[in-house]
Design a protein around this motif. Structure first.
Motif, short mmCIF file in Angstrom:
data_model
loop_
_atom_site.label_atom_id
_atom_site.label_comp_id
_atom_site.label_asym_id
_atom_site.label_seq_id
_atom_site.Cartn_x
_atom_site.Cartn_y
_atom_site.Cartn_z
N GLN A 132 -42.64 -34.92 -23.31
CA GLN A 132 -42.51 -34.64 -21.89
C GLN A 132 -41.04 -34.63 -21.49
OE1 GLN A 132 -44.69 -37.67 -19.80
NE2 GLN A 132 -46.44 -37.49 -21.16
N LYS A 133 -40.72 -33.85 -20.48
CA LYS A 133 -39.39 -33.90 -19.89
C LYS A 133 -39.30 -35.21 -19.11
CE LYS A 133 -36.34 -31.48 -16.74
NZ LYS A 133 -36.24 -30.49 -15.69
N THR A 150 -42.24 -45.29 -14.49
CA THR A 150 -42.53 -44.01 -15.12
C THR A 150 -41.23 -43.20 -15.21
OG1 THR A 150 -43.85 -41.99 -15.03
CG2 THR A 150 -43.20 -42.94 -12.92
N THR A 151 -41.19 -42.34 -16.19
CA THR A 151 -40.06 -41.42 -16.35
C THR A 151 -40.47 -39.99 -16.01
OG1 THR A 151 -40.60 -41.09 -18.68
CG2 THR A 151 -39.01 -42.83 -18.17
N PRO A 159 -50.62 -33.81 -8.47
CA PRO A 159 -51.43 -33.85 -9.68
C PRO A 159 -50.56 -34.06 -10.92
CG PRO A 159 -52.09 -32.02 -8.28
CD PRO A 159 -50.83 -32.60 -7.68
N GLY A 160 -51.00 -34.94 -11.78
CA GLY A 160 -50.26 -35.22 -13.01
C GLY A 160 -49.31 -36.41 -12.91
N TYR A 161 -49.10 -36.95 -11.68
CA TYR A 161 -48.24 -38.14 -11.57
C TYR A 161 -49.01 -39.32 -12.14
CZ TYR A 161 -44.83 -41.47 -9.88
OH TYR A 161 -43.88 -42.46 -9.83
#
Length: 177
Positions: A132-133, A150-151, A159-161
């Motif tokens: 992941q970036k 979190t990074t 969505p996706g957080y």
């Protein structure tokens, strides 16, 4: 015109600082970004840091903030990876502020408010970000003096957080130890 010139120079210096390698360049060679925080508690976060790097802002109850420049994560996530988060909590508001006219009342009030400040420190696991970036670090201050980080480059609430607890979390009557 002179003020504009100084502002351009100041902006360039600030941006240059963010592009400089961190003190532990061999460790922090991954994606860079800012240090931000989301406060899920009724307490104010008077100040905070991640691995000694300041998060800059005071964050009120149930708010977000931060903006400390710059925080880089290692290029590769390793099992057991952690960060140390230090912070101070305090009263988020005061209904009994006496004003400044009576110095003794003000000093007494200020002493009472300061007595409620508490220092905290936690070593927090960094979730796997392999493939992941990364975009700096976001610290979530949770009830019971718990912290999550979190990074992720995804914005909170989208969505996706990866951290999806509600912003206004009630404090349990008894915190787990």
């Amino acid at each position: 015109m002179k003020i504009r010139h100084y502002l351009v120079i100041l902006g360039a210096l600030l941006l240059t600082g963010c592009s400089q390698p961190a003190a532990k360049a061999e460790i922090r060679s991954g994606g860079g970004g800012t240090i931000v925080a989301i406060n899920h508690t009724k307490w104010a976060i008077n100040h905070f840091s991640v691995d000694g790097q300041s998060g800059i802002d005071i964050i009120g109850p149930y708010q977000g903030g931060g903006g400390g420049c710059c925080y880089g994560v290692p290029a590769k996530w390793r099992p057991g990876m952690t960060v140390k988060v230090d912070w101070e909590t305090g009263v988020g508001y005061s209904m009994d502020f006496p004003g400044y006219a009576d110095e003794q009342k003000f000093l007494s009030w200020a002493k009472k408010i300061k007595a409620q400040n508490k220092q905290h420190s936690a070593v927090v696991p960094v979730p796997d970000y392999t493939g992941q970036k990364t975009c700096g670090i976001t610290v979530h201050f949770m009830p019971c003096d718990e912290v999550k980080v979190t990074t992720s480059c995804v914005s909170p609430g989208r969505p996706g957080y990866p951290i999806n607890e509600p912003l206004q979390m009630p404090e349990p009557k008894v915190c787990p130890k």
